[in-house]
Structure formats: structure tokens, C-alpha cells
Write a protein that holds these residues in place. Structure first.
Motif, short mmCIF file in Angstrom:
data_model
loop_
_atom_site.label_atom_id
_atom_site.label_comp_id
_atom_site.label_asym_id
_atom_site.label_seq_id
_atom_site.Cartn_x
_atom_site.Cartn_y
_atom_site.Cartn_z
N THR A 1 7.87 -2.37 -10.53
CA THR A 1 7.75 -2.42 -9.07
C THR A 1 9.05 -2.90 -8.41
O THR A 1 9.01 -3.65 -7.44
N VAL B 1 0.84 -1.21 0.00
CA VAL B 1 0.00 0.00 0.00
C VAL B 1 0.87 1.25 0.00
O VAL B 1 0.51 2.29 -0.60
N LYS B 2 2.01 1.18 0.65
CA LYS B 2 2.92 2.33 0.76
C LYS B 2 3.45 2.78 -0.59
O LYS B 2 3.82 3.95 -0.77
N ASP B 3 3.50 1.86 -1.57
CA ASP B 3 3.99 2.20 -2.90
C ASP B 3 2.87 2.91 -3.68
O ASP B 3 2.07 2.29 -4.38
N LYS B 4 2.84 4.23 -3.58
CA LYS B 4 1.76 5.03 -4.18
C LYS B 4 1.81 5.04 -5.71
O LYS B 4 0.80 5.31 -6.37
N ASP B 5 2.98 4.75 -6.28
CA ASP B 5 3.10 4.74 -7.74
C ASP B 5 2.45 3.51 -8.36
O ASP B 5 2.24 3.46 -9.58
N HIS B 6 2.15 2.52 -7.53
CA HIS B 6 1.57 1.26 -8.02
C HIS B 6 0.38 0.87 -7.14
O HIS B 6 0.48 -0.05 -6.32
N PRO B 7 -0.74 1.58 -7.28
CA PRO B 7 -1.90 1.30 -6.43
C PRO B 7 -2.49 -0.10 -6.68
O PRO B 7 -2.42 -0.62 -7.79
N THR C 1 9.68 -2.11 -4.36
CA THR C 1 8.79 -2.86 -3.47
C THR C 1 9.04 -4.36 -3.59
O THR C 1 9.06 -5.08 -2.59
#
Length: 625
Positions: free
Chosen positions: A471, A328-334, A474
Motif C-alpha cells: 500500500t 476507499v479510493k485505493d481499489k487494489d486494496h479494498p 496510499t
């Protein structure tokens, strides 16, 4: 020193004949140096784990082929020089002196090609490395360096090959009598007899080997391909040319009689060469196609192997929450999809034609779970199930899917055996674990819950995110965490693994194909130019009796087209049959494979066409001045 200068003068006098040989050799040196240097470049070693073994194996293949090619090319030059050598001998020059002169010539040529190839290799090495890193999907920033080890390896290998061919030239004067050297160009070949039976056998053998290919016996077909291809050039071409002679209207039109007779006269000497080139194309094109195809379908194969962006086996709520928070923390890959997948792993026995039917690993999933996965995995719909019915999901099977319908699977449970009847087998794939593909049985929710009361399901947590090919950060964090706490599979990790493998294969196969192409084109070029020098007197007579330069060039173009197009056509036909049979056998995507095959043919054909144009221009300059 005088002898050395004479050798240099001879090379200058024959420079036009040596140019294409220089070109082919320089390409070979450049590619060999590139392969050798890749093993010593830090950026490449970091990107590819098994670089040393891959490059070493490729280098051995390259050395073997180059030794054959250089020896074969040297034989052509040797034949052309026989009369010149005989003249030296007639003028009183000692055999030992002539042998040393020929030895020096070869050494000079080898030294020039080695130095030119190394210089060009050093200049282009960074470009090749950037290309390889691009294919591997790695950062393409690479420092410029000149590995001394690679230079030494390349110098040693090509020096050894040069000394070998120089020794061949040195022994020329001792292998033949003086009269044999003078008559080297005048020795003709007997026109082989046309045999309908032998021609028919060649077609029958090739048709038979194609039948074997399409019946999963490709290895058995290979010897037949070799024999059939040789007989085709040795007998079928003779039969076709003799039939062409009987077509009087066409045979006597213009100077077709010259071109047809020339081909028929030379067919015996050309048969082995054309067979070898056709077999090279037969072997090279499928490998080139496979490299194109695998690289083009890397993303598709990665999706098959890792259908979810992230997938891990649940080890408890705390671990699951930690993993989810990182995703979830990876905002570039919702996150676009999030699934919880319960799976019951059991052993079973069945009468269905599965492998290991007496101890069959089975993964049970519920209808509800299947419907939650089907959108993400594109599995399609299945019929409603009753209490003891199941839908089998397995992509790679040995029998038709209809053979599995109605068969029972007895699964072993703590409280006894439970029988399930296969309603239908879906030839699709569900991948939740690494390793071999497993059998999944979809059962109704009530039955699944009842079995879950006896065996606790494994819970897989799956996530799909946007732009999953990027990704890296992450994925790296999760894979590091997985090594400590839980099993983890990520799409990015699988995609990069496949990209490195297919990218390396693409680079290696394309480089080897380039060498093979340069060598095979050069062999035809040398052969045709050798014949051009032998036939120069005949074409001079034609010019004196009024045949125009245009007619002579037309005949040269036709007879060279026959020599170039025939091995290309047969090689491509053999390669196409082999590729198509493998595609059908393994149920691969036909359209993707056809496109990749056409790319391979186009890449091969364009360069091959360049050799054809170069050959007819050189041939024309020799005989049609």
C-alpha cells in the motif's frame, strides 16, 4: 632490481602456500571496498538514512580484525621461512639485504591482493548493491559507478596494513640468532601433564556460565566462557587424549598411535588458536542467527507494532471522511475491517507489580470495543465482567501473570477516585500508539459509559485492507497528510522501516561473518600446513617402513577433523546456550529461533567443511607424496 626479482621468484616458489592467504585477503578487500562504496551510491543513501554511520562503524570493526588476522597469518609464514632465511645468512648475504627481500615480498603480496580485490570489488559491487536493496525492500535498479573515494579509502587502509606486516618481516632477521632460525622446525613442545582436576574445572566453568546465561546473567557469564573454553582445550583435550592412549586395543590399531601422539604433542601450541576460533564462532553465530531471525520475522514484528493497515486519531468528521475517502479510493486494496475505537486515558495507582505503579498510565476500553478488536488482533475471549472488574492487557511484564490477579487499580477521575479490580492479566498486546507499550484495562460497557461522562474518550479510526504490504502510494499520501493535520500510523510505513533495519543488519552481519569465517578457516589451514612441513620427515619414515598411503591419509583426516570439529562444536554449543537463554528470557518464538539458528549453523558449517577438505588435501600432498 635483482633483489626485487628474487622476491618475486620466492613468491612464485611458494605460490601454493600463499593461495589461500590470497583468497582470504581478496575477500576482505572486496567486502571492505563494498562497505566503503555503499556510502557514495545515491540509491543506497536514499534507501538508508543512517548509511554513513553504519558503514563507518562496520569498517572500523573490519580494520581491527583484519589487522589481527593478517599479522597472525604473517607469523605462520615467517616461521616457515626461518630456515630459508638462515640459509641466506649462512651463504654470506647481509642481514640488511635479507630484510629488504622479505619486505619486498610482503609488499608484492599486499599489492597483488589489493589490486585483485579492488578489481573484483568493482566488478561485483553492483551485484552486492542489488542484493542489499533487495534485502531493504527498495527498488533494485542501481546504476553502475566506481566511487573514487571508496578506492582511495580501501587502498590507504590495506597499504597501511601491508606496511605493518612488511615491517614485521623486515625485522625477522634481526630478532633471531642464526642457530635459532635453523632450529625453528626442530623446537618441540613439551607434552602437558594430564590433570583430571583441571579438566573437571573446565567443564564446571562452562556448565556454570550456561547456568548464569539461563538466569539472566549473560554478561557475567562471558568471562567464564573465555576461561572455560581455554581450559577445555588446554586441559580437557590433554586428559581425553591421554585416556585414549590407555585404550590399548584402539591406540595400537593401525597407526592411531601416530595421530593421537601428534595431537597430544601439539595440543599446547594449538590450545590458544582453537580457543580463539571457538570464541569467534561463539560470538559470530548468535549475531548471524539474530540477523536471520529478525529478517525472517519482519512482517510478524510489523504486525505487532502496527496491527492495523491504517490507524489515526480522529480530529473531526471532515478530517475522518477525507482520510476514509483516500483509503476507499485505493481499489487494489479494498477494506476488510473498519473500527471505531474509543479510549479513555487516565492516571492510576495500584498495588499490582507494574512499573510506575504510583503514577500508572492506563487506557480504558469497553467490552464492546474489545470484542470488535479481538478478531482483527487475535486477542481471544475474556470472561464477563461485573461493575468494578477489569481485564488487564499487557505483553511485557516482570512478574508472573498470576501476581496481578485480584489487585486493585485506583484511577483518577474529575469527580474522584474509581477503584477497579484486576480479574485477570492477559499477556497480549494492543498497539494504538507509538512508543512504549501501554497498559489497557477492559471494563464493562456500563462502567465505561459512566467514566466517559466525566472524561471524553479519544476516538481512534482503524482500517484493515487486503495485501497491506503493497500500500505504498496510499500510505505515503496519508503520512504526508498526517504531518499536517492528524496522527497517523500505517502498517506499510512500519513494515518498510523494519525491513530496512533488519535488511541492513542482515547484510552487514553476513559480510562480517564471511570475513571471520574465511579468516578462522585460513588460520587453521596455515597452522596445519606449518605442522605438515615440520612433520614431513616423520611421515617419510612411516612410508619407508611399509605404512600405506591410504593409512597415512586416514590418520591425516582424523587428526585434522579433531582440530576442525572441536572448536566448531564448542563454539556452536556456547552459541546455542546463549541464544536459547535469550530466547527464553524474552519469551520469543522458540521454533522460529531454532530454525534461524540452524540456518546460521548450516551457512557456517558448509564453508567450514570446505576448509577442512582443502586442509587435508594440502596436508596429504605435503607429507604423503
Amino acid at each position: 632490481m635483482t633483489l626485487f626479482n628474487l622476491a618475486k621468484k620466492n613468491i612464485k616458489g611458494n605460490l601454493k602456500n600463499y593461495l589461500l592467504y590470497f583468497f582470504s585477503m581478496v575477500i576482505s578487500v572486496v567486502i571492505f571496498y563494498t562497505f566503503s562504496s555503499l556510502m557514495y551510491i545515491p540509491e543506497i543513501k536514499d534507501a538508508v538514512s543512517n548509511m554513513a554511520s553504519t558503514m563507518t562503524q562496520t569498517s572500523y570493526m573490519l580494520i581491527g580484525f583484519l589487522t589481527i588476522f593478517i599479522g597472525y597469518s604473517n607469523a605462520f609464514f615467517t616461521r616457515k621461512r626461518k630456515k630459508e632465511v638462515a640459509l641466506y645468512s649462512l651463504l654470506g648475504v647481509k642481514k640488511k639485504v635479507i630484510a629488504r627481500m622479505l619486505f619486498f615480498e610482503n609488499v608484492i603480496i599486499g599489492t597483488i591482493t589489493l589490486l585483485a580485490g579492488l578489481l573484483l570489488g568493482v566488478l561485483l559491487s553492483r551485484l552486492f548493491m542489488m542484493l542489499l536493496l533487495k534485502l531493504l525492500g527498495a527498488p533494485i535498479v542501481v546504476s553502475f559507478s566506481i566511487p573514487i573515494e571508496a578506492i582511495i579509502t580501501t587502498a590507504v587502509v590495506f597499504t597501511a596494513i601491508t606496511l605493518f606486516t612488511s615491517a614485521q618481516s623486515y625485522l625477522l632477521i634481526y630478532r633471531f640468532k642464526l642457530i635459532e632460525l635453523f632450529q625453528a622446525d626442530s623446537k618441540g613442545e613439551k607434552v602437558p601433564k594430564a590433570s583430571f582436576i583441571s579438566a573437571a574445572v573446565s567443564i564446571f566453568l562452562l556448565a556454570g556460565c550456561y547456568w548464569l546465561m539461563f538466569n539472566a546473567m549473560a554478561m557475567l557469564a562471558m568471562p567464564l566462557v573465555l576461561v572455560g573454553t581455554y581450559l577445555l582445550f588446554r586441559s580437557f583435550t590433554v586428559y581425553s587424549l591421554t585416556r585414549a592412549q590407555k585404550n590399548k586395543a584402539k591406540y595400537y590399531r593401525g597407526i592411531n598411535i601416530i595421530g593421537t601422539s601428534h595431537l597430544l604433542y601439539r595440543v599446547k601450541g594449538n590450545a590458544l588458536m582453537l580457543t580463539v576460533i571457538a570464541l569467534i564462532i561463539t560470538a559470530a553465530v548468535p549475531y548471524l542467527h539474530a540477523a536471520f531471525s529478525e529478517y525472517a520475522t519482519t512482517e510478524k514484528e510489523a504486525h505487532n507494532a502496527a496491527p492495523f493497515s491504517y490507524l489515526h486519531l480522529s480530529k473531526g468528521e471532515a478530517s475522518d471522511d477525507q482520510i476514509r475517502s483516500l483509503i476507499v479510493k485505493d481499489k487494489d486494496h479494498p477494506i476488510t475491517d473498519q473500527l471505531s475505537i474509543p479510549v479513555i486515558q487516565v492516571k492510576g495507582k495500584t498495588s499490582a507489580p507494574f512499573r510506575d505503579r504510583d503514577e500508572l498510565p492506563v487506557n480504558l476500553i469497553s467490552e464492546q470495543t474489545f470484542h470488535s478488536m479481538k478478531q482483527v488482533l487475535r486477542l481471544g475471549d475474556i470472561p464477563d465482567l461485573s461493575d468494578n472488574e477489569a481485564i488487564a492487557i499487557k505483553k511485557y511484564i516482570d512478574q508472573p501473570a498470576s501476581d496481578f490477579a485480584g489487585k486493585e487499580v485506583d484511577v483518577q477521575l474529575p469527580q474522584g477516585t474509581y477503584s477497579l479490580t484486576i480479574n485477570k492479566l492477559e499477556e497480549k498486546e494492543v498497539r494504538l500508539t507509538s512508543g512504549a507499550e501501554l497498559l489497557y484495562l477492559v471494563i464493562d460497557d456500563t462502567t465505561f459509559n459512566g467514566i466517559a461522562g466525566q472524561l471524553s474518550p479519544l476516538i481512534y479510526k482503524a482500517y484493515k485492507v487486503e495485501d497491506e504490504k503493497t500500500t505504498k502510494e496510499t500510505s505515503d499520501v496519508l503520512m504526508t497528510l498526517a504531518a499536517k493535520e492528524t496522527e497517523m500510523r500505517t502498517f506499510y510505513e512500519r513494515y518498510k522501516h523494519l525491513q530496512k533495519f533488519t535488511g541492513m543488519k542482515m547484510f552487514v552481519v553476513s559480510s562480517l561473518a564471511l570475513v571471520l569465517l574465511a579468516a578462522s578457516g585460513s588460520v587453521i589451514y596455515f597452522k596445519q600446513l606449518t605442522e605438515a612441513h615440520s612433520d614431513k620427515g616423520r611421515y617419510d619414515i612411516l612410508r619407508k617402513i611399509g605404512v600405506s598411503r591410504r593409512e597415512v591419509r586416514s590418520t591425516i583426516s582424523k587428526q585434522n577433523l579433531f582440530v576442525f570439529i572441536l572448536p566448531l562444536f564448542i563454539g556452536v554449543l556456547n552459541a546455542a546456550m546463549l541464544t536459547l537463554s535469550v530466547t527464553i528470557q524474552y519469551d520469543a518464538d522458540l521454533s522460529d529461533n531454532i530454525v534461524s539458528f540452524l540456518y546460521a549453523i548450516a551457512a557456517y558449517g558448509v564453508i567450514y567443511l570446505g576448509y577442512y577438505v582443502l586442509t587435508i588435501n594440502s596436508y596429504n600432498r605435503i607429507v604423503n607424496k
